[in-house]
Design a protein around this motif. Structure first.
Motif, PDB file in Angstrom:
ATOM      1  N   GLN A 140       2.738   3.882  -9.792  1.00 54.73           N
ATOM      2  CA  GLN A 140       4.160   3.540  -9.718  1.00 54.73           C
ATOM      3  C   GLN A 140       4.960   4.679  -9.097  1.00 54.73           C
ATOM      4  N   PHE A 141       4.582   5.908  -9.404  1.00 57.24           N
ATOM      5  CA  PHE A 141       5.230   7.075  -8.788  1.00 57.24           C
ATOM      6  C   PHE A 141       5.069   7.030  -7.265  1.00 57.24           C
ATOM      7  N   ASP A 142       3.855   6.737  -6.786  1.00 56.72           N
ATOM      8  CA  ASP A 142       3.609   6.633  -5.346  1.00 56.72           C
ATOM      9  C   ASP A 142       4.519   5.573  -4.715  1.00 56.72           C
ATOM     10  N   LYS A 143       4.595   4.413  -5.345  1.00 58.40           N
ATOM     11  CA  LYS A 143       5.432   3.326  -4.822  1.00 58.40           C
ATOM     12  C   LYS A 143       6.904   3.714  -4.827  1.00 58.40           C
ATOM     13  N   SER A 144       7.368   4.293  -5.929  1.00 65.01           N
ATOM     14  CA  SER A 144       8.783   4.654  -6.065  1.00 65.01           C
ATOM     15  C   SER A 144       9.195   5.720  -5.062  1.00 65.01           C
ATOM     16  N   MET A 145       8.342   6.719  -4.863  1.00 66.01           N
ATOM     17  CA  MET A 145       8.663   7.767  -3.892  1.00 66.01           C
ATOM     18  C   MET A 145       8.733   7.194  -2.480  1.00 66.01           C
ATOM     19  N   THR A 146       7.782   6.336  -2.132  1.00 70.70           N
ATOM     20  CA  THR A 146       7.773   5.727  -0.802  1.00 70.70           C
ATOM     21  C   THR A 146       9.034   4.897  -0.590  1.00 70.70           C
TER      22      THR A 146
ATOM     23  N   ALA B 144       0.846  -1.192   0.000  1.00 73.86           N
ATOM     24  CA  ALA B 144       0.000   0.000   0.000  1.00 73.86           C
ATOM     25  C   ALA B 144       0.885   1.247   0.000  1.00 73.86           C
ATOM     26  N   THR B 145       0.387   2.312  -0.567  1.00 69.08           N
ATOM     27  CA  THR B 145       1.137   3.567  -0.582  1.00 69.08           C
ATOM     28  C   THR B 145       0.197   4.724  -0.297  1.00 69.08           C
ATOM     29  N   PHE B 146       0.797   5.835   0.042  1.00 64.41           N
ATOM     30  CA  PHE B 146       0.043   7.071   0.199  1.00 64.41           C
ATOM     31  C   PHE B 146       0.174   7.877  -1.080  1.00 64.41           C
ATOM     32  N   GLU B 147      -0.792   8.727  -1.331  1.00 67.67           N
ATOM     33  CA  GLU B 147      -0.739   9.584  -2.510  1.00 67.67           C
ATOM     34  C   GLU B 147      -0.228  10.976  -2.153  1.00 67.67           C
ATOM     35  N   LEU B 148       0.453  11.102  -1.014  1.00 67.72           N
ATOM     36  CA  LEU B 148       0.915  12.399  -0.534  1.00 67.72           C
ATOM     37  C   LEU B 148       1.897  13.069  -1.485  1.00 67.72           C
ATOM     38  N   TYR B 149       2.745  12.280  -2.100  1.00 66.53           N
ATOM     39  CA  TYR B 149       3.820  12.850  -2.903  1.00 66.53           C
ATOM     40  C   TYR B 149       3.315  13.414  -4.228  1.00 66.53           C
TER      41      TYR B 149
END
Length: 106
Positions: free
Chosen positions: A40-46, A2-7
């Motif tokens: 994928q951006f959310d996952k990569s940033m996390t 799971a990821t956050f969409e904060l970024y």
């Protein structure tokens, strides 16, 4: 995972979103693929922030507002000072959003 969409609300996230929107409108990219890129951006940033950032920062300032809602803390500081081992930066106003990392493993 799971990821956050904060970024997505960061400068790079907003630029990515604008570019993807433009590509979808031009027909260069399908909406489904644009969504996959954002996920994928959310996952990569996390992952990058978790594994590659090792520095520690001290933050001091005047707490203007704080809020806790849906396991997310939001702090607004005025006249904040960010310090690390090498430098110090003064910021007039800063918003800090903090989420419990345990929520990522659920």
């Amino acid at each position: 995972m799971a990821t956050f969409e904060l970024y997505r609300r960061s400068t790079i996230g907003m630029c990515l979103t604008e570019t993807l929107d433009e590509m979808v409108q031009n027909g260069t990219l399908s909406p489904e693929l644009a969504i996959q890129v954002l996920v994928q951006f959310d996952k990569s940033m996390t992952e990058a922030l978790e594994s590659q950032v090792k520095s520690k920062v001290t933050i001091k300032g005047h707490l203007h507002t704080y809020r806790f809602c849906d396991n997310v803390w939001t702090f607004i500081l005025q006249d904040a000072v960010f310090k690390n081992e090498e430098c110090q930066e003064n910021v007039g106003r800063v918003k800090i959003v903090a989420c419990d990392s345990k929520l990522l493993t659920q």
